[in-house]
Design an enzyme around this catalytic site. Structure first.
Site, PDB file in Angstrom:
ATOM      1  CB  SER A 186      -0.591   0.034   1.312  1.00 47.25           C
ATOM      2  OG  SER A 186      -1.487   1.136   1.645  1.00 47.25           O
ATOM      3  CE  LYS A 190      -0.875   4.565  -0.056  1.00 46.76           C
ATOM      4  NZ  LYS A 190      -1.638   4.485   1.237  1.00 46.76           N
TER       5      LYS A 190
HETATM    6  N1  URA Z   1      -0.481   3.704   5.504  1.00 49.00           N
HETATM    7  C1  URA Z   1      -0.828   3.227   4.696  1.00 49.00           C
HETATM    8  O1  URA Z   1      -0.709   4.347   3.500  1.00 49.00           O
HETATM    9  N2  URA Z   1      -1.171   2.178   3.829  1.00 49.00           N
HETATM   10  C2  URA Z   1      -1.148   1.366   4.653  1.00 49.00           C
HETATM   11  O2  URA Z   1      -1.523   0.081   5.146  1.00 49.00           O
HETATM   12  C3  URA Z   1      -0.650   1.509   6.430  1.00 49.00           C
HETATM   13  C4  URA Z   1      -0.467   2.717   6.669  1.00 49.00           C
END
Ligand code: URA
Length: 427
Positions: A186, A190
């Site tokens: 995750s 990004k």
């Molecule tokens: N922050 C995120 O962007 N993703 C997660 O899974 C946990 C914290």
């Protein structure tokens, strides 16, 4: 007809089998397209919480999440790019100081951030306490500001890793957030999609953090560093303590005020020490030979901060609003402060109005907690320990209740926890 059925993929992971690249690509793409049901993805996520993903599966899962959206191209910038990501803590306003400081050293800092949920604050909520400041920028505006100012903190656009947005909302309500591969994919999808050339991960460990133990935090750090390096992003992680809140202020406007104090030569020592330690890592990652302590002391970082806020419509001279209700919580005995619990202080700030329980909730600019003592301080009965700020009496009462068990006063001093716990780099 599709070559896969979601139920077969769920069963395979449940039975600890390795998922093929094709299976992972299909199930994620089909989920984003609405062809795999929410309950099926929930079951698969829960199977991953228990069974994990091996290195190849995780790399593939992350690749598919990146490919679900656009990738920013920052290669036209004249400066090297380096970002920092914190896994979230209480009083963690480091980005507000660090981004302009590292830009003042000569790097470009593209910091695409989020809002807070629960007891940890969000960088965008803090900056939105500044009148006029705008979190949402176009890709063109991000690039122009990185070139002209050197630092931008803004909302990650809808186009970046949209698969993560959908998956994260589901994980949030299905008890599947706490998984090292899912958190790593995750965060790193990004950051990789954002296009930064280098990345410093501040992995928080302790009572106020996602990761409560050093072992789990270290594993998360190693997993994210391997993913970043595997995608050509120079990545280092620093495990840092989150047992006690960082600095004095927890709450949006209060944290902006504290950040400006640090940028103008004052502020709490732990904030200064952590910001400088992280800034040194970031400039080293991009090969810049400048001492961040000099750029903080000579006012260059503050000048970049002012430009960064003004470029996004904010007034850097705005005085933060003062809460209508203020109250002190005092020590009930003489002794030594041996513990201030970051989690409890974060919950108190949230209950006072600084945080939100649901994504659509509004946050208060003025609400929060000032922690007036540090662990190790000797205090007398009646001495103020915390200052509570709220917009109304109802929120004040909730915050008062949450802070009741947030501290321990003893006769014996406890050994202090170091701020910097472990550095993790490519092995
Ligand atoms: N922050 C995120 O962007 N993703 C997660 O899974 C946990 C914290």
């Amino acid at each position: 007809m599709s070559a896969f059925a979601a139920v077969d993929i769920i069963r395979a992971k449940r039975d600890n089998e390795v998922l093929s690249n094709d299976a992972i690509t299909w199930v994620l793409d089909a989920y984003v397209a609405g062809q795999v049901a929410e309950e099926q993805m929930s079951a698969l996520l829960m199977a991953i919480v228990f069974r994990g993903l091996n290195e190849a599966e995780l790399a593939n899962w992350t690749d598919v999440m990146i490919a679900s959206g656009e990738r920013l191209d920052l290669s036209s910038l004249s400066r090297p790019t380096v970002d920092k990501h914190s896994t979230g803590g209480v009083g963690d306003k480091i980005s507000l100081i660090l981004a302009p400081l590292v830009a003042a050293c000569g790097a470009a800092v593209p910091q695409l951030s989020g809002r807070g949920l629960g007891h940890t604050g969000g960088t965008l909520d803090k900056l939105e306490a500044i009148p006029g400041w705008r979190a949402v920028l176009t890709n063109r505006e991000v690039l122009d500001q990185l070139e002209s100012v050197g630092a931008v903190i803004c909302a990650a656009g809808d186009g970046l890793a949209p698969a993560d947005r959908k998956l994260y909302s589901l994980r949030d309500v299905t008890g599947t957030v706490e998984s090292i591969p899912l958190i790593s994919a995750s965060i790193m999808s990004k950051k990789i999609a954002e296009g930064t050339g280098a990345l410093l991960l501040d992995v928080k460990v302790g009572r106020g953090a996602f990761m409560k133990t050093r072992e789990r935090a270290s594993e998360l750090a190693r997993t994210m560093v391997a993913l970043g390096e595997g995608h050509g992003v120079k990545t280092v992680a620093q495990l840092t303590a989150m047992d006690a809140p960082l600095g004095r202020a927890a709450g949006n406007g209060l944290e902006v005020t504290e950040s400006v104090e640090v940028l103008t030569g004052g502020g709490p020592q732990d904030i200064i020490d952590l910001t400088l330690a992280l800034a040194r890592e970031m400039v080293a990652l991009v090969g810049i030979d400048v001492d961040p302590a000099e750029k903080l002391a000579d006012g260059s970082a503050y000048r970049v901060y002012r430009d960064m806020i003004a470029a996004q419509g904010g007034d850097p001279d705005a005085v933060m609003p003062v809460a209508a209700q203020r109250e002190e919580l005092v020590a009930t005995r003489d002794g030594i402060v041996t513990s201030i619990d970051a989690f409890e202080v974060g919950v108190a700030a949230w209950r006072l109005g600084a945080g939100r329980a649901r994504k659509e909730d509004a946050v208060s600019t003025a609400a929060g907690v000032l922690t007036l003592v540090r662990e190790g301080d000797i205090v007398e009965q009646g001495q103020p320990l915390f200052e509570l700020h709220a917009d109304d009496e109802a929120h004040l009462a909730l915050g008062r209740e949450a802070l009741r068990d947030a501290f321990v006063i003893s006769d014996q001093a406890a050994s202090p926890t170091p701020l910097l716990i472990e550095r993790v780099a490519k092995s």
